[in-house]
Scaffold this active site. Structure first.
Site: not given
Ligand code: AMP
Length: 281
Positions: A176, A31, A149, A37, A185-186, A34-35, A153
């Protein structure tokens, strides 16, 4: 768009399309969208008949209580954001739904978790592998979309899917970035205006590594020391790790040749940021 809070309801919805010629795309997230996601969601939307997005801040993958407590959450806003992306189902369970009393299973991977963030955040990837296994079992997607990113993982999830014969196609999409290069990043929300500027040093260090390799510098120690110089130049930036690893095995290299990733984790004040780029193929 349906917003589903219970596992049983999610399973009923998923099973209703079982047997139909219909591809299910899945984007797992924590959650505060952002762009980054949204790029995953848009690719999945383009490529799949049905699109499921999960929003769950997974306590098991946090190695520090204070980090979990401070992790941003904005479910209602996120729901409004994904509505505009033509998502079919948002799966947003609560903690008790995912980890009911008596829950005691852990999914553990060896080797791939020994370096990079695995080394620095004990239990983190066990938490990731456990939640992803559960989500994949519940949602049963044909394809799952992940971001570069969080490269370690991605490698771990790809291995998990292969080792446990889950039959899910794992798609990786590029990181992104903001205009100045900082990976979205969140956690960027935790940065003050001053720290936000300092945070540029992660991408600058990664770009330096890439340009050194382009200029035929192959010695990892030399590359790392230049990266270190860029980061340490910034007041209040503390290096958690700088690693140059094989893109498949994540094993540290001494010489850059073939598929190689440079990855960094840096504390900017009290916020830990990660980033990586491909420096050789
Ligand atoms: P998270 O919500 O941080 O657990 O991320 C969920 C998914 O979004 C994961 O597969 C992350 O690698 C991807 N994600 C997070 N930040 C970015 C980003 N800046 N660019 C592309 N994918 C992202």
């Amino acid at each position: 768009m349906d917003v589903v809070r219970s596992i049983s309801e999610m399973q009923v919805m998923r099973n209703a399309v079982e047997g139909q010629k219909c591809s299910i795309g899945f984007v797992p997230t924590m959650g505060t969208l952002h762009e980054g996601h949204l790029s995953l969601i848009r690719s999945a939307r383009d490529e799949c008949d049905k699109l499921i997005v999960s929003i769950f801040v997974n306590p098991m993958q946090f190695d520090r209580e204070d980090d979990l407590a401070a992790y941003p959450q904005q479910l209602e806003t996120d729901i409004d954001i994904v509505k505009k992306e033509k998502v079919d189902v948002v799966f947003a369970p609560c903690k008790e739904e995912i980890y009911p009393e008596g829950f005691c299973t852990r999914v553990e991977l060896k080797k791939l978790t020994e370096n990079l963030c695995g080394k620095r955040r004990p239990g983190h990837f066990e938490g990731v592998a456990t939640i992803i296994t559960k989500l994949f079992n519940i949602v049963k997607p044909d394809r799952a979309y992940l971001g570069q990113k969080d490269y370690q993982q991605y490698i771990i999830i790809k291995r998990l899917v292969q080792d446990l014969n889950m039959g899910i196609d794992i798609k990786l999409l590029p990181t992104v970035r903001d205009k100045d290069g900082l990976a979205l990043s969140s956690r960027n929300r935790h940065l003050s205006a001053e720290e936000r500027i300092k945070a540029r040093c992660l991408y600058e260090a990664l770009l330096k590594a890439k340009s050194l390799v382009r200029d035929n510098q192959r010695e990892v120690e030399k590359i790392k020391s230049e990266m270190e110089g860029i980061i340490l130049h910034v007041r209040d930036a503390k290096i958690d790790y700088i690693s140059i690893v094989d893109s498949d095995t994540l094993i540290e290299k001494t010489e850059v040749s073939g598929d190689t990733i440079a990855a960094v984790a840096v504390w900017i004040g009290s916020t830990r940021l990660i980033d990586n780029i491909v420096i050789d193929t």
